[in-house]
Design a protein around this motif. Structure first.
Motif, PDB file in Angstrom:
ATOM      1  N   ALA A   1       0.833  -1.202   0.000  1.00 47.47           N
ATOM      2  CA  ALA A   1       0.000   0.000   0.000  1.00 47.47           C
ATOM      3  C   ALA A   1       0.868   1.253   0.000  1.00 47.47           C
ATOM      4  O   ALA A   1       0.577   2.226  -0.724  1.00 47.47           O
ATOM      5  N   SER A   2       1.915   1.242   0.797  1.00 46.31           N
ATOM      6  CA  SER A   2       2.809   2.404   0.859  1.00 46.31           C
ATOM      7  C   SER A   2       3.462   2.658  -0.498  1.00 46.31           C
ATOM      8  O   SER A   2       3.608   3.810  -0.918  1.00 46.31           O
ATOM      9  N   LYS A   3       3.851   1.579  -1.191  1.00 47.27           N
ATOM     10  CA  LYS A   3       4.478   1.753  -2.513  1.00 47.27           C
ATOM     11  C   LYS A   3       3.486   2.299  -3.532  1.00 47.27           C
ATOM     12  O   LYS A   3       3.828   3.167  -4.350  1.00 47.27           O
ATOM     13  N   LEU A   4       2.234   1.801  -3.507  1.00 48.78           N
ATOM     14  CA  LEU A   4       1.214   2.318  -4.430  1.00 48.78           C
ATOM     15  C   LEU A   4       1.016   3.813  -4.228  1.00 48.78           C
ATOM     16  O   LEU A   4       0.916   4.577  -5.196  1.00 48.78           O
ATOM     17  N   LEU A   5       0.957   4.236  -2.964  1.00 50.45           N
ATOM     18  CA  LEU A   5       0.752   5.656  -2.667  1.00 50.45           C
ATOM     19  C   LEU A   5       1.959   6.473  -3.099  1.00 50.45           C
ATOM     20  O   LEU A   5       1.811   7.542  -3.715  1.00 50.45           O
ATOM     21  N   LYS A   6       3.176   5.979  -2.792  1.00 47.73           N
ATOM     22  CA  LYS A   6       4.383   6.727  -3.159  1.00 47.73           C
ATOM     23  C   LYS A   6       4.508   6.849  -4.675  1.00 47.73           C
ATOM     24  O   LYS A   6       4.878   7.913  -5.200  1.00 47.73           O
ATOM     25  N   ASP A   7       4.198   5.770  -5.406  1.00 45.22           N
ATOM     26  CA  ASP A   7       4.260   5.821  -6.871  1.00 45.22           C
ATOM     27  C   ASP A   7       3.323   6.895  -7.416  1.00 45.22           C
ATOM     28  O   ASP A   7       3.687   7.635  -8.344  1.00 45.22           O
ATOM     29  N   LEU A   8       2.130   6.988  -6.838  1.00 42.93           N
ATOM     30  CA  LEU A   8       1.162   7.981  -7.305  1.00 42.93           C
ATOM     31  C   LEU A   8       1.633   9.393  -6.975  1.00 42.93           C
ATOM     32  O   LEU A   8       1.525  10.305  -7.809  1.00 42.93           O
ATOM     33  N   GLU A   9       2.154   9.578  -5.775  1.00 40.19           N
ATOM     34  CA  GLU A   9       2.662  10.902  -5.390  1.00 40.19           C
ATOM     35  C   GLU A   9       3.853  11.302  -6.261  1.00 40.19           C
ATOM     36  O   GLU A   9       3.998  12.484  -6.625  1.00 40.19           O
ATOM     37  N   ASP A  10       4.699  10.338  -6.612  1.00 39.44           N
ATOM     38  CA  ASP A  10       5.847  10.636  -7.466  1.00 39.44           C
ATOM     39  C   ASP A  10       5.398  11.084  -8.848  1.00 39.44           C
ATOM     40  O   ASP A  10       5.968  12.012  -9.441  1.00 39.44           O
ATOM     41  N   VAL A  11       4.378  10.419  -9.377  1.00 38.07           N
ATOM     42  CA  VAL A  11       3.868  10.778 -10.708  1.00 38.07           C
ATOM     43  C   VAL A  11       3.244  12.173 -10.678  1.00 38.07           C
ATOM     44  O   VAL A  11       3.460  12.996 -11.575  1.00 38.07           O
ATOM     45  N   LEU A  12       2.453  12.448  -9.633  1.00 36.23           N
ATOM     46  CA  LEU A  12       1.754  13.734  -9.539  1.00 36.23           C
ATOM     47  C   LEU A  12       2.675  14.854  -9.047  1.00 36.23           C
ATOM     48  O   LEU A  12       2.350  16.032  -9.195  1.00 36.23           O
ATOM     49  N   GLU A  13       3.772  14.459  -8.419  1.00 40.06           N
ATOM     50  CA  GLU A  13       4.756  15.419  -7.898  1.00 40.06           C
ATOM     51  C   GLU A  13       4.172  16.315  -6.819  1.00 40.06           C
ATOM     52  O   GLU A  13       4.514  17.496  -6.702  1.00 40.06           O
ATOM     53  N   VAL A  14       3.241  15.751  -6.019  1.00 38.81           N
ATOM     54  CA  VAL A  14       2.671  16.470  -4.874  1.00 38.81           C
ATOM     55  C   VAL A  14       2.419  15.460  -3.756  1.00 38.81           C
ATOM     56  O   VAL A  14       2.164  14.281  -4.020  1.00 38.81           O
TER      57      VAL A  14
END
Length: 320
Positions: free
Chosen positions: A44-57
């Protein structure tokens, strides 16, 4: 050939990331959110981090005992809910079509048109498409708008307030909503002539909850006549309770005139012959401009057009 360049395609956005956003918003804790989605916390933490990295926020603030959405997170959570609701609707509609049903439509309405407009409109729908599933929700405009924005309702018959973002909404006004005072049949005030608000200040009133638009205008109505608003009040919007309370007491209830007339027509109350100049704003039919209506919703819109002409004498211009 169309060149699809949507960000979520480039980012390979996963449905599980949308589910995680909603679960985190509801649980406030990544461990519990991961349990809800039947995945490990590291996943779950990786899914969230991947999304934040893509959105850059940052989408969530990491707190000592949980997580809280940032403004960016609130935005993504709202759209994730709508996207997931739309996918659920697509599945339900496909299953209905496979089962030989036409589909389903969810309508939200405030009380007065719930009594006057929706019964004939739904009767038209069921006459033309008896297997079409109709879900009707009767609530305040504020509650309905919240569910509408989450994608849980297809069509609203409600009011638009100043705080609502109207950029992606289509609103077709139907009618204003006058207000009346309802009492039990045989109430002593029914025998009086020339009633004014001054005669009603000392009466017991059943009024909408504090903070509602009608409650504010009810109190303002007395003040504009140089009178203090009634203090012997019960605050509620529960119609079943109001009906029972009127039958067992000499209290008065302030209600939309269409609702009051409905109860009077069925012998459950009498409309008091007094001017109650605290009418509500107009209500109308609300749809999204950025979402296509389903075939079932289009059937409902055509029925609303026909019923509104009969009930309000108004021909709708809403596309269906």
């Amino acid at each position: 050939m169309t060149n699809y360049t949507h960000w979520f395609i480039r980012a390979r956005l996963k449905t599980r990331q949308l589910l995680l956003l909603v679960a985190l918003a509801e649980e406030g804790n990544i461990h519990r959110a991961a349990q809800v989605l039947n995945m490990t916390q590291p996943a779950a933490s990786k899914l969230l981090k991947d999304l934040e990295d893509v959105l850059e926020v940052p989408l969530f603030e990491r707190l000592p005992r949980g997580m809280r959405p940032t403004w960016y997170g609130e935005c993504m959570i709202r759209h994730a809910r709508m996207a997931l609701a739309s996918l659920n609707e697509a599945h339900d509609e496909l299953m209905a079509l496979k089962a030989g049903r036409f589909g389903q439509v969810s309508v939200g309405t405030i009380t007065a048109p719930g009594l006057t407009l929706m019964p004939p409109a739904i009767a038209i729908v069921k006459r033309d498409q008896p297997n079409l599933r109709v879900a009707l929700e009767i609530e305040t405009s504020a509650v309905l708008m919240e569910r509408f924005e989450q994608g849980k309702l297809d069509i609203l018959v409600a009011r638009l307030s100043a705080e609502h973002d109207k950029a992606k909404l289509h609103y077709e006004p139907l009618t204003e909503e006058p207000v009346s005072a309802l009492v039990r049949p045989g109430h002593p005030l029914l025998a009086m002539t020339g009633l004014t608000l001054r005669d009603l200040v000392g009466a017991g009133w059943i009024v909408p909850p504090s903070g509602s638009v009608l409650r504010h205008r009810f109190e303002l109505m007395f003040r504009e006549e140089g009178l203090a608003p009634p203090i012997n009040v019960i605050e509620t919007s529960a119609l079943l309770f109001i009906t029972r309370m009127l039958q067992q007491s000499d209290m008065l209830a302030v209600l939309a005139t269409d609702v009051a007339r409905y109860y009077a027509a069925h012998g459950l109350g009498s409309v008091l012959p007094v001017a109650v100049p605290c009418h509500m704003d107009a209500f109308g039919i609300i749809t999204h401009t950025d979402r296509l209506l389903s075939p079932a919703a289009k059937v409902m819109m055509r029925a609303l057009k026909a019923a509104s002409l009969a009930v309000y004498g108004r021909r709708l211009e809403v596309d269906a």
